[in-house]
Design a protein around this motif. Structure first.
Motif, PDB file in Angstrom:
ATOM      1  N   ALA A  87       0.846  -1.200   0.000  1.00  0.00           N
ATOM      2  CA  ALA A  87       0.000   0.000   0.000  1.00  0.00           C
ATOM      3  C   ALA A  87       0.879   1.247   0.000  1.00  0.00           C
ATOM      4  O   ALA A  87       0.641   2.202  -0.743  1.00  0.00           O
ATOM      5  CB  ALA A  87      -0.930  -0.003   1.217  1.00  0.00           C
ATOM      6  N   ASN A  88       1.917   1.239   0.823  1.00  0.00           N
ATOM      7  CA  ASN A  88       2.828   2.380   0.872  1.00  0.00           C
ATOM      8  C   ASN A  88       3.582   2.544  -0.448  1.00  0.00           C
ATOM      9  O   ASN A  88       3.801   3.662  -0.911  1.00  0.00           O
ATOM     10  CB  ASN A  88       3.804   2.216   2.039  1.00  0.00           C
ATOM     11  N   GLU A  89       3.966   1.417  -1.051  1.00  0.00           N
ATOM     12  CA  GLU A  89       4.669   1.479  -2.339  1.00  0.00           C
ATOM     13  C   GLU A  89       3.769   2.062  -3.421  1.00  0.00           C
ATOM     14  O   GLU A  89       4.222   2.857  -4.253  1.00  0.00           O
ATOM     15  CB  GLU A  89       5.137   0.083  -2.766  1.00  0.00           C
ATOM     16  N   ALA A  90       2.501   1.654  -3.411  1.00  0.00           N
ATOM     17  CA  ALA A  90       1.571   2.173  -4.428  1.00  0.00           C
ATOM     18  C   ALA A  90       1.419   3.689  -4.279  1.00  0.00           C
ATOM     19  O   ALA A  90       1.419   4.424  -5.267  1.00  0.00           O
ATOM     20  CB  ALA A  90       0.216   1.479  -4.305  1.00  0.00           C
ATOM     21  N   LEU A  91       1.327   4.156  -3.031  1.00  0.00           N
ATOM     22  CA  LEU A  91       1.222   5.601  -2.811  1.00  0.00           C
ATOM     23  C   LEU A  91       2.473   6.331  -3.285  1.00  0.00           C
ATOM     24  O   LEU A  91       2.393   7.386  -3.920  1.00  0.00           O
ATOM     25  CB  LEU A  91       1.016   5.894  -1.317  1.00  0.00           C
ATOM     26  N   ALA A  92       3.627   5.755  -2.992  1.00  0.00           N
ATOM     27  CA  ALA A  92       4.889   6.382  -3.399  1.00  0.00           C
ATOM     28  C   ALA A  92       4.997   6.412  -4.922  1.00  0.00           C
ATOM     29  O   ALA A  92       5.460   7.399  -5.509  1.00  0.00           O
ATOM     30  CB  ALA A  92       6.071   5.625  -2.784  1.00  0.00           C
ATOM     31  N   GLU A  93       4.586   5.330  -5.554  1.00  0.00           N
ATOM     32  CA  GLU A  93       4.628   5.270  -7.017  1.00  0.00           C
ATOM     33  C   GLU A  93       3.686   6.298  -7.640  1.00  0.00           C
ATOM     34  O   GLU A  93       4.020   6.933  -8.633  1.00  0.00           O
ATOM     35  CB  GLU A  93       4.257   3.857  -7.494  1.00  0.00           C
ATOM     36  N   LEU A  94       2.509   6.436  -7.063  1.00  0.00           N
ATOM     37  CA  LEU A  94       1.555   7.422  -7.594  1.00  0.00           C
ATOM     38  C   LEU A  94       2.117   8.843  -7.446  1.00  0.00           C
ATOM     39  O   LEU A  94       1.916   9.698  -8.311  1.00  0.00           O
ATOM     40  CB  LEU A  94       0.197   7.271  -6.899  1.00  0.00           C
ATOM     41  N   GLU A  95       2.822   9.071  -6.363  1.00  0.00           N
ATOM     42  CA  GLU A  95       3.447  10.378  -6.169  1.00  0.00           C
ATOM     43  C   GLU A  95       4.492  10.625  -7.262  1.00  0.00           C
ATOM     44  O   GLU A  95       4.579  11.719  -7.836  1.00  0.00           O
ATOM     45  CB  GLU A  95       4.097  10.420  -4.785  1.00  0.00           C
ATOM     46  N   ARG A  96       5.260   9.577  -7.573  1.00  0.00           N
ATOM     47  CA  ARG A  96       6.275   9.678  -8.622  1.00  0.00           C
ATOM     48  C   ARG A  96       5.609   9.927  -9.984  1.00  0.00           C
ATOM     49  O   ARG A  96       6.077  10.754 -10.772  1.00  0.00           O
ATOM     50  CB  ARG A  96       7.107   8.390  -8.672  1.00  0.00           C
ATOM     51  N   VAL A  97       4.499   9.218 -10.239  1.00  0.00           N
ATOM     52  CA  VAL A  97       3.785   9.390 -11.507  1.00  0.00           C
ATOM     53  C   VAL A  97       3.327  10.844 -11.662  1.00  0.00           C
ATOM     54  O   VAL A  97       3.489  11.458 -12.714  1.00  0.00           O
ATOM     55  CB  VAL A  97       2.583   8.415 -11.593  1.00  0.00           C
ATOM     56  N   ARG A  98       2.786  11.403 -10.607  1.00  0.00           N
ATOM     57  CA  ARG A  98       2.334  12.811 -10.677  1.00  0.00           C
ATOM     58  C   ARG A  98       3.502  13.745 -10.936  1.00  0.00           C
ATOM     59  O   ARG A  98       3.391  14.716 -11.665  1.00  0.00           O
ATOM     60  CB  ARG A  98       1.645  13.216  -9.365  1.00  0.00           C
ATOM     61  N   ARG A  99       4.619  13.418 -10.309  1.00  0.00           N
ATOM     62  CA  ARG A  99       5.809  14.279 -10.446  1.00  0.00           C
ATOM     63  C   ARG A  99       6.334  14.237 -11.881  1.00  0.00           C
ATOM     64  O   ARG A  99       6.658  15.252 -12.468  1.00  0.00           O
ATOM     65  CB  ARG A  99       6.880  13.812  -9.456  1.00  0.00           C
ATOM     66  N   GLU A 100       6.396  13.027 -12.450  1.00  0.00           N
ATOM     67  CA  GLU A 100       6.991  12.892 -13.783  1.00  0.00           C
ATOM     68  C   GLU A 100       5.982  13.147 -14.890  1.00  0.00           C
ATOM     69  O   GLU A 100       6.355  13.580 -15.976  1.00  0.00           O
ATOM     70  CB  GLU A 100       7.629  11.502 -13.920  1.00  0.00           C
ATOM     71  N   GLY A 101       4.712  12.859 -14.621  1.00  0.00           N
ATOM     72  CA  GLY A 101       3.648  13.159 -15.578  1.00  0.00           C
ATOM     73  C   GLY A 101       3.791  12.433 -16.902  1.00  0.00           C
ATOM     74  O   GLY A 101       4.467  11.403 -17.004  1.00  0.00           O
ATOM     75  N   GLY A 102       3.131  12.966 -17.934  1.00  0.00           N
ATOM     76  CA  GLY A 102       3.249  12.425 -19.288  1.00  0.00           C
ATOM     77  C   GLY A 102       2.872  10.961 -19.383  1.00  0.00           C
ATOM     78  O   GLY A 102       1.831  10.544 -18.878  1.00  0.00           O
ATOM     79  N   ARG A 103       3.746  10.175 -19.980  1.00  0.00           N
ATOM     80  CA  ARG A 103       3.468   8.759 -20.227  1.00  0.00           C
ATOM     81  C   ARG A 103       3.336   7.964 -18.933  1.00  0.00           C
ATOM     82  O   ARG A 103       2.772   6.878 -18.925  1.00  0.00           O
ATOM     83  CB  ARG A 103       4.592   8.151 -21.073  1.00  0.00           C
ATOM     84  N   GLU A 104       3.895   8.471 -17.856  1.00  0.00           N
ATOM     85  CA  GLU A 104       3.816   7.750 -16.580  1.00  0.00           C
ATOM     86  C   GLU A 104       2.370   7.547 -16.130  1.00  0.00           C
ATOM     87  O   GLU A 104       2.061   6.621 -15.378  1.00  0.00           O
ATOM     88  CB  GLU A 104       4.602   8.495 -15.497  1.00  0.00           C
TER      89      GLU A 104
END
Ligand code: MN3
Length: 259
Positions: A87-104
């Motif tokens: 659950a914590n990993e999924a949240l961290a990954e979603l944060e990264r996706v928002r940060r990098e945007g685009g195709r992520e």
């Protein structure tokens, strides 16, 4: 012992509400909350993040002869911990996706699935541990709110128990039997969740849950899920269920508004 109320003293409504918290619409005990308020760095789950593995409120062997210590240790330390970490990993990954945007953003669907599965698994296990106690049993105190409500809504505690056990027995694959309080209808509902998150009903607060994934019973009961369910009835912590009902009743259903 991590609960914020004494099981023997009979939890007062005020006492429980002061010690409980609503986390995303689900009631967790203050034990779990106090854990999650910390850094999380020293939790058994090991991961930093908003979700933290709560300690078992009793020893691994304390639910004998109904549930064996090896099952309890694996179930809590490995299975539940894995849900917390994921659950914590999924949240961290979603944060990264928002940060990098685009195709992520193509990963949002998969990560959101992972979030629903693992957060639901974490919440249900956290409730499950406190729903049990070494000297528990199948019958709530006759003058308890939960005892009175089960009799009124299901005809008798026995009728409720039968319904609940059949719901849990018929879960296909891994899942849960759930007794929940629905703040919309202000009634108890018996649900049967597949995996952790499917066949749930939004807003329903879990009061008493039983894990029927094979990891919950296979070491001792093999393929006899019904025998495990019968044994589970002997370790129910009705003080915890009663306190959860009282706290859940204080919630306002989203479609009821002010009365
Ligand atoms: Mn489990």
């Amino acid at each position: 012992m991590s609960a914020g109320y004494s099981a023997d003293a009979g939890p007062s409504r005020r006492g429980f509400l002061g010690a409980a918290a609503l986390v995303g619409g689900w009631l967790l005990t203050d034990g779990a909350l106090a854990q999650s308020a910390g850094s999380g760095a020293d939790a058994a789950g090991g991961a930093m993040g908003p979700y933290v593995l709560p300690p078992l409120p009793y020893g691994y062997a304390d639910l004998e002869p109904h549930i064996d210590p090896e099952t309890m240790k694996l179930h809590h330390d490995a299975h539940h911990a894995a849900y917390v970490n994921a659950a914590n990993e999924a949240l961290a990954e979603l944060e990264r996706v928002r940060r990098e945007g685009g195709r992520e953003y193509a990963r949002v669907r998969a990560l959101t699935d992972a979030l629903a599965f693992n957060v639901s698994g974490h919440v249900l296990h956290s409730v499950f541990w406190t729903n049990m106690r070494p000297d528990g049993g199948p019958q709530p105190a006759s003058d308890s709110a939960i005892g009175e409500t089960l009799r009124r809504e299901f005809g008798s505690v026995e009728k409720w128990r039968e319904h609940f056990a059949w719901a849990a027995a018929q879960v296909q694959g891994g899942g849960w039997g759930v007794l929940g309080y629905d703040p919309v209808s202000q009634r108890l509902l018996v649900l049967a969740a597949e995996k952790h998150q499917n066949a749930a009903a939004w807003g329903v607060v879990p009061l008493l849950v039983v894990d029927v994934w094979e990891h919950a019973y296979y070491l001792r009961y093999r393929n006899e899920r019904a025998s495990y369910l019968k044994a589970f009835m002997n370790v129910i912590n009705w003080s915890d269920v009663d306190a959860r009902l009282l706290a859940a009743r204080a919630l306002r259903g989203p479609t009821r508004g002010e009365s």
